[in-house]
Design a protein around this motif. Structure first.
Motif, mmCIF file in Angstrom:
data_model
loop_
_atom_site.group_PDB
_atom_site.id
_atom_site.type_symbol
_atom_site.label_atom_id
_atom_site.label_comp_id
_atom_site.label_asym_id
_atom_site.label_seq_id
_atom_site.Cartn_x
_atom_site.Cartn_y
_atom_site.Cartn_z
ATOM 1 N N UNK A 1 10.247 5.524 -10.860
ATOM 2 C CA UNK A 1 9.768 6.698 -10.123
ATOM 3 C C UNK A 1 9.421 7.878 -11.028
ATOM 4 N N UNK A 2 9.942 7.867 -12.254
ATOM 5 C CA UNK A 2 9.678 8.969 -13.180
ATOM 6 C C UNK A 2 8.448 8.717 -14.058
ATOM 7 N N UNK B 1 0.802 -1.224 0.000
ATOM 8 C CA UNK B 1 0.000 0.000 0.000
ATOM 9 C C UNK B 1 0.829 1.264 0.000
ATOM 10 N N UNK B 2 2.093 1.163 0.353
ATOM 11 C CA UNK B 2 3.006 2.266 0.055
ATOM 12 C C UNK B 2 3.151 2.384 -1.459
ATOM 13 N N UNK B 3 3.354 1.249 -2.119
ATOM 14 C CA UNK B 3 3.549 1.265 -3.571
ATOM 15 C C UNK B 3 2.248 1.606 -4.299
ATOM 16 N N UNK B 4 1.137 1.000 -3.885
ATOM 17 C CA UNK B 4 -0.115 1.277 -4.592
ATOM 18 C C UNK B 4 -0.603 2.712 -4.374
ATOM 19 N N UNK B 5 -0.308 3.290 -3.217
ATOM 20 C CA UNK B 5 -0.654 4.705 -3.029
ATOM 21 C C UNK B 5 0.099 5.560 -4.035
ATOM 22 N N UNK B 6 1.376 5.222 -4.244
ATOM 23 C CA UNK B 6 2.146 5.941 -5.259
ATOM 24 C C UNK B 6 1.566 5.689 -6.638
ATOM 25 N N UNK B 7 1.168 4.443 -6.929
ATOM 26 C CA UNK B 7 0.570 4.137 -8.235
ATOM 27 C C UNK B 7 -0.626 5.050 -8.515
ATOM 28 N N UNK B 8 -1.504 5.192 -7.515
ATOM 29 C CA UNK B 8 -2.687 6.035 -7.697
ATOM 30 C C UNK B 8 -2.275 7.487 -7.888
ATOM 31 N N UNK B 9 -1.344 7.950 -7.043
ATOM 32 C CA UNK B 9 -0.885 9.337 -7.161
ATOM 33 C C UNK B 9 -0.261 9.584 -8.533
ATOM 34 N N UNK B 10 0.530 8.631 -9.018
ATOM 35 C CA UNK B 10 1.163 8.788 -10.330
ATOM 36 C C UNK B 10 0.110 8.809 -11.428
ATOM 37 N N UNK B 11 -0.894 7.945 -11.315
ATOM 38 C CA UNK B 11 -1.963 7.922 -12.304
ATOM 39 C C UNK B 11 -2.698 9.255 -12.366
ATOM 40 N N UNK B 12 -2.852 9.887 -11.206
ATOM 41 C CA UNK B 12 -3.532 11.190 -11.140
ATOM 42 C C UNK B 12 -2.621 12.348 -11.515
ATOM 43 N N UNK B 13 -1.339 12.049 -11.716
ATOM 44 C CA UNK B 13 -0.383 13.107 -12.051
ATOM 45 C C UNK B 13 0.071 13.918 -10.860
ATOM 46 N N UNK B 14 -0.050 13.348 -9.650
ATOM 47 C CA UNK B 14 0.328 14.083 -8.437
ATOM 48 C C UNK B 14 1.343 13.294 -7.612
ATOM 49 N N UNK B 15 2.140 12.480 -8.276
ATOM 50 C CA UNK B 15 3.096 11.639 -7.554
ATOM 51 C C UNK B 15 4.049 12.450 -6.692
#
Length: 203
Positions: free
Chosen positions: A196-197, A126-140
């Protein structure tokens, strides 16, 4: 007797971090691409919800089948559905004895995963999936787990086996990427096959 309070607190904060990111999702976002190849944001969120539900069932001592872990559409009210699932898994682990062995059909064929180990698996997911969602939204760039949560997740990520098993269909993580500096969150992502990019527009 329960799992160590510090471990439970780190886990809770990791899950709450994902809740905060998912709270930004709107129905119009659900078709967005994600860092998980071939998955839209709707697919990713369905996976996240069923994983919460599955780990919660395991922490309650229930025996599930692989079919029970198959993602199901969560509908447009994804924030409320996700919050309910997140609350459920945090509560279930809070009542789980530290010497319990959890049935996780996706891990070791389901046999005998110690509760603290399962807690660590769920935390890093859930650390990784939270980042996945943030990246998908463009707010990583706005997502950052607490330092102690990131440190613990990094320790778990370093123990995840790499190699050919990560290349088969349905593998939880892609092969690890080469180290390239950065703090713990970036290291976690590379260890678990994330760039990460990554950006939703492919830039």
């Amino acid at each position: 007797m329960r799992i160590d309070r510090g471990a439970l607190d780190r886990h809770r904060r990791a899950v709450e971090g994902s809740v905060a990111v998912v709270a930004r999702v709107t129905p119009s976002d659900l078709g967005r691409p994600t860092p998980c190849a071939g998955w839209t944001l709707a697919d990713l969120l369905a996976h996240m919800v069923v994983q919460h539900d599955g780990f919660a069932a395991a922490a309650r001592g229930e025996t599930t089948e692989l079919a029970d872990w198959a993602p199901r559409p969560v509908g447009d009210d994804v924030v409320a559905v996700y919050r309910k699932a997140a609350d459920g898994v945090v509560g279930a682990f809070g009542e789980c004895a530290p010497d319990a062995e959890l049935w996780l059909p996706e891990v070791r064929g389901g046999v005998g995963v110690p509760a603290p180990t399962a807690l660590g698996f769920h935390l890093v997911d859930y650390v990784v999936h939270a980042w996945d969602v943030a990246a998908s939204l463009g707010v990583a760039s706005s997502f950052a787990p607490d330092d102690d949560v990131a440190a613990h997740a990094l320790a778990v990520a370093r123990q995840v086996p790499d190699g050919a098993a990560r290349t088969v269909p349905g593998a939880a993580f892609a092969p690890a990427l080469a180290e390239d500096g950065g703090g713990a969150p970036a290291q976690i992502l590379r260890l678990l096959g994330r760039d990460p990019a990554w950006a939703p527009d492919g830039s």
